[in-house]
Design a protein around this motif. Structure first.
Motif, short mmCIF file in Angstrom:
data_model
loop_
_atom_site.label_atom_id
_atom_site.label_comp_id
_atom_site.label_asym_id
_atom_site.label_seq_id
_atom_site.Cartn_x
_atom_site.Cartn_y
_atom_site.Cartn_z
N UNK A 75 35.25 -9.03 1.40
CA UNK A 75 36.59 -8.44 1.33
C UNK A 75 37.25 -8.47 2.70
N UNK A 76 36.47 -8.25 3.74
CA UNK A 76 37.01 -8.32 5.10
C UNK A 76 37.49 -9.73 5.42
N UNK A 92 42.46 -2.78 8.50
CA UNK A 92 41.28 -3.30 7.80
C UNK A 92 40.42 -2.16 7.26
N UNK A 93 40.27 -1.13 8.05
CA UNK A 93 39.50 0.03 7.59
C UNK A 93 40.09 0.64 6.34
N UNK A 145 35.12 -1.14 10.66
CA UNK A 145 35.79 -2.40 10.33
C UNK A 145 35.79 -3.33 11.54
N UNK A 146 36.06 -2.79 12.71
CA UNK A 146 36.06 -3.59 13.93
C UNK A 146 34.69 -4.18 14.24
N UNK A 197 33.69 -8.13 14.38
CA UNK A 197 33.03 -8.70 15.56
C UNK A 197 31.71 -9.38 15.16
N UNK A 198 30.96 -8.77 14.26
CA UNK A 198 29.69 -9.36 13.81
C UNK A 198 29.94 -10.70 13.09
N UNK A 199 30.98 -10.76 12.26
CA UNK A 199 31.31 -11.99 11.55
C UNK A 199 31.82 -13.07 12.50
#
Length: 152
Positions: free
Chosen positions: A9-10, A25-26, A36-37, A41-43
């Motif tokens: 979804x993000x 986004x949150x 969300x941040x 960042x992980x993606x």
């Protein structure tokens, strides 16, 4: 790395609006802005998000002709092919290119100001190249579906 439903979804939300803030986004994901941040960042770090870009309106930029150009090579000699791919990489009219199976070796997507510009590209740049045997172009009459987001 496996993607969960929230990651998907993000990614969909970022494809719709790459400038969305962590707060926005949150709200969409029902997460805190910091969560969300961190997910974004992980993606990014995992390579799911390659870059962020603005989508420009070609007509507003005076690019009134869009075409797909198929190129059939006369030779696959490495040095000649390298010269051809160098042209593809550096010509601003060629916005994307693919290698293909079948009769055509390459498919180029081009934007030109007018038909004269397309003619110049085909007859004075592509066809004279020693690796090129044949060029066939299709001019886009209308785009019935815009470049869509990737399915997530």
């Amino acid at each position: 790395m496996d993607l969960d439903d929230t990651d998907k979804r993000l990614l969909a939300a970022l494809q719709a609006d790459a400038q969305a803030t962590a707060e926005q986004l949150g709200a969409v994901l029902n997460l805190s802005p910091s969560q969300a941040g961190r997910r974004r960042q992980r993606l990014e770090q995992a390579g799911f998000i390659e870059r962020y870009a603005a989508r420009l309106n070609p007509k507003r930029l005076g690019l009134t002709v869009q075409a797909f150009v198929q190129v059939q090579m006369a030779t696959h000699e490495p040095e000649k092919v390298k010269g051809f791919t160098r042209i593809v990489a550096f010509r601003p009219e060629i916005v994307s290119a693919w290698t293909l199976t079948g009769e055509a070796d390459y498919l180029l997507r081009v934007y030109c100001a007018d038909l004269t510009g397309l003619n110049e590209l085909i007859h004075h740049v592509l066809l004279p190249h020693p690796a090129v045997a044949r060029v066939q172009s299709q001019i886009v009459m209308d785009q019935i579906k815009a470049d869509a987001p990737l399915p997530t």
